[in-house]
Design a protein around this motif. Structure first.
Motif, PDB file in Angstrom:
ATOM      1  N   ALA A 164      23.707 -15.648  -7.896  1.00  0.00           N
ATOM      2  CA  ALA A 164      22.253 -15.719  -7.748  1.00  0.00           C
ATOM      3  C   ALA A 164      21.716 -14.499  -7.012  1.00  0.00           C
ATOM      4  CB  ALA A 164      21.868 -16.998  -7.000  1.00  0.00           C
ATOM      5  N   VAL A 165      22.461 -14.008  -6.029  1.00  0.00           N
ATOM      6  CA  VAL A 165      22.048 -12.798  -5.319  1.00  0.00           C
ATOM      7  C   VAL A 165      22.136 -11.595  -6.250  1.00  0.00           C
ATOM      8  CG1 VAL A 165      22.545 -11.274  -3.370  1.00  0.00           C
ATOM      9  CG2 VAL A 165      22.770 -13.751  -3.103  1.00  0.00           C
ATOM     10  N   ALA A 166      23.223 -11.510  -7.014  1.00  0.00           N
ATOM     11  CA  ALA A 166      23.400 -10.392  -7.942  1.00  0.00           C
ATOM     12  C   ALA A 166      22.294 -10.360  -8.989  1.00  0.00           C
ATOM     13  CB  ALA A 166      24.769 -10.487  -8.606  1.00  0.00           C
ATOM     14  N   GLU A 167      21.866 -11.534  -9.430  1.00  0.00           N
ATOM     15  CA  GLU A 167      20.817 -11.589 -10.454  1.00  0.00           C
ATOM     16  C   GLU A 167      19.521 -10.951  -9.975  1.00  0.00           C
ATOM     17  OE1 GLU A 167      20.386 -15.641 -11.587  1.00  0.00           O
ATOM     18  OE2 GLU A 167      22.380 -15.762 -12.513  1.00  0.00           O
ATOM     19  N   ARG A 168      19.249 -11.038  -8.674  1.00  0.00           N
ATOM     20  CA  ARG A 168      18.015 -10.456  -8.151  1.00  0.00           C
ATOM     21  C   ARG A 168      18.035  -8.934  -8.195  1.00  0.00           C
ATOM     22  NH1 ARG A 168      14.997 -14.765  -5.742  1.00  0.00           N
ATOM     23  NH2 ARG A 168      13.441 -13.275  -5.012  1.00  0.00           N
ATOM     24  N   LEU A 169      19.222  -8.348  -8.308  1.00  0.00           N
ATOM     25  CA  LEU A 169      19.330  -6.895  -8.357  1.00  0.00           C
ATOM     26  C   LEU A 169      19.390  -6.371  -9.789  1.00  0.00           C
ATOM     27  CD1 LEU A 169      21.853  -6.330  -5.437  1.00  0.00           C
ATOM     28  CD2 LEU A 169      19.392  -5.872  -5.427  1.00  0.00           C
ATOM     29  N   ALA A 170      19.415  -7.273 -10.764  1.00  0.00           N
ATOM     30  CA  ALA A 170      19.477  -6.845 -12.158  1.00  0.00           C
ATOM     31  C   ALA A 170      18.253  -6.007 -12.502  1.00  0.00           C
ATOM     32  CB  ALA A 170      19.557  -8.063 -13.079  1.00  0.00           C
ATOM     33  N   GLY A 171      18.487  -4.824 -13.010  1.00  0.00           N
ATOM     34  CA  GLY A 171      17.411  -3.935 -13.404  1.00  0.00           C
ATOM     35  C   GLY A 171      16.759  -3.182 -12.262  1.00  0.00           C
ATOM     36  N   LYS A 172      17.278  -3.349 -11.040  1.00  0.00           N
ATOM     37  CA  LYS A 172      16.730  -2.652  -9.879  1.00  0.00           C
ATOM     38  C   LYS A 172      17.728  -1.578  -9.440  1.00  0.00           C
ATOM     39  CE  LYS A 172      14.194  -6.722  -8.303  1.00  0.00           C
ATOM     40  NZ  LYS A 172      14.004  -7.702  -7.205  1.00  0.00           N
ATOM     41  N   GLY A 173      17.491  -0.349  -9.832  1.00  0.00           N
ATOM     42  CA  GLY A 173      18.399   0.722  -9.467  1.00  0.00           C
ATOM     43  C   GLY A 173      19.614   0.751 -10.369  1.00  0.00           C
ATOM     44  N   ALA A 174      20.483   1.701 -10.086  1.00  0.00           N
ATOM     45  CA  ALA A 174      21.680   1.888 -10.915  1.00  0.00           C
ATOM     46  C   ALA A 174      22.950   1.594 -10.132  1.00  0.00           C
ATOM     47  CB  ALA A 174      21.715   3.325 -11.443  1.00  0.00           C
ATOM     48  N   TRP A 175      22.844   0.753  -9.126  1.00  0.00           N
ATOM     49  CA  TRP A 175      24.012   0.447  -8.305  1.00  0.00           C
ATOM     50  C   TRP A 175      25.052  -0.361  -9.085  1.00  0.00           C
ATOM     51  CZ3 TRP A 175      19.874  -1.855  -4.776  1.00  0.00           C
ATOM     52  CH2 TRP A 175      19.344  -0.881  -3.930  1.00  0.00           C
ATOM     53  N   PRO A 176      26.324  -0.059  -8.937  1.00  0.00           N
ATOM     54  CA  PRO A 176      27.356  -0.993  -9.397  1.00  0.00           C
ATOM     55  C   PRO A 176      27.290  -2.268  -8.546  1.00  0.00           C
ATOM     56  CG  PRO A 176      28.266   1.207  -9.065  1.00  0.00           C
ATOM     57  CD  PRO A 176      26.894   1.212  -8.462  1.00  0.00           C
ATOM     58  N   ILE A 177      27.283  -3.411  -9.205  1.00  0.00           N
ATOM     59  CA  ILE A 177      27.148  -4.689  -8.520  1.00  0.00           C
ATOM     60  C   ILE A 177      28.478  -5.425  -8.536  1.00  0.00           C
ATOM     61  CG2 ILE A 177      25.925  -6.892  -8.442  1.00  0.00           C
ATOM     62  CD1 ILE A 177      24.168  -4.473  -7.856  1.00  0.00           C
ATOM     63  N   LEU A 178      28.902  -5.896  -7.377  1.00  0.00           N
ATOM     64  CA  LEU A 178      30.115  -6.688  -7.221  1.00  0.00           C
ATOM     65  C   LEU A 178      29.713  -8.075  -6.734  1.00  0.00           C
ATOM     66  CD1 LEU A 178      31.976  -3.940  -5.192  1.00  0.00           C
ATOM     67  CD2 LEU A 178      32.188  -4.316  -7.648  1.00  0.00           C
ATOM     68  N   VAL A 179      30.437  -9.107  -7.168  1.00  0.00           N
ATOM     69  CA  VAL A 179      30.095 -10.480  -6.795  1.00  0.00           C
ATOM     70  C   VAL A 179      31.303 -11.152  -6.169  1.00  0.00           C
ATOM     71  CG1 VAL A 179      29.216 -12.705  -7.581  1.00  0.00           C
ATOM     72  CG2 VAL A 179      28.437 -10.600  -8.695  1.00  0.00           C
TER      73      VAL A 179
END
Length: 238
Positions: free
Chosen positions: A206-221
């Protein structure tokens, strides 16, 4: 070793920073939120059968006198960190879920009959999944809001000081609103270059979903929504 941006509020930020140092990392402490206690409306203790807690902050800011009248009741906690706070508060019958409010609601639904009266210690802003789960099972939930979270934006100079010895390699994101605050911070012209090359380790999907489309950061869960699991993930990074 990684340079890790710690964005959670105090006093938890300092606790996380100490854990990171023990693990060989360099913490960069930059709280993007602050938690404060608020006046709560409490039901009479004799109208409560069970206590539920989804944040250690709810216990930290609860009235000790009000809690004392409830300490002999079962206390259900969303994860081990919250359970530890419940034990410190004096609860002796503590049940721990695996970090998700929905799962805690299911555990309680399987244990208690319809009509069981649940006092839910919580914050002013919260997800509704736990309360919805209790309602679906016929459990009577009374929220008691003991704290609120605010998100004051740090000034550019403060961020630059935190990153004076180098930008972060990884940022830790613990909540959906915290992820929003991190994304907003990274859009500011004087700060964007400092945060552009990092990865973001999120406590839950749920936290990762909030960053979807915001910046180009690699996201880890994190595999589970517990800080220990999140930091294990951090330790595994190349």
């Amino acid at each position: 070793m990684a340079r890790v941006l710690v964005t959670r509020p105090e006093p938890d930020a300092s606790t996380t920073a100490a854990t990171l140092r023990r693990r060989g990392h360099v913490p960069l402490v930059l709280p993007l939120s602050a938690v404060g206690g608020i006046e709560a409306d409490w039901p009479q203790a004799d109208t409560v059968d069970v206590v539920a807690v989804t944040s250690a902050n709810a216990l930290r800011h609860a009235s000790p006198a009000r809690l004392e009248a409830l300490l002999d009741l079962p206390c259900h906690c969303v994860g081990e960190r919250t359970a530890a706070a419940a034990r410190r508060a004096g609860f002796s019958h503590v049940d721990t879920a695996n970090g998700y409010g929905q799962n805690m609601a299911r555990r309680m639904a399987a244990r208690y009959v319809s009509g069981t009266r649940v006092l839910y210690l919580c914050g002013r802003v919260r997800h509704g999944a736990f309360e919805q789960g209790l309602a679906a099972a016929g459990l009577e939930c009374t929220p008691v809001e003991t704290y609120e979270t605010v998100f004051p934006a740090p000034d550019t100079a403060a961020v630059q000081r935190v990153c004076a010895d180098g930008p972060p390699d990884v940022a830790l994101a613990y909540s959906a609103r915290g992820a929003d605050a991190l994304a907003a911070l990274a859009e500011r012209p004087g700060i964007a270059p400092l945060l552009s090359a990092m990865r973001v380790a999120c406590l839950s999907p749920a936290v990762a979903e909030r960053l979807a489309g915001k910046g180009a950061w690699p996201i880890l869960v994190s595999p589970t929504p517990e800080e220990a699991s999140l930091l294990d993930l951090l330790d595994s990074l190349p």
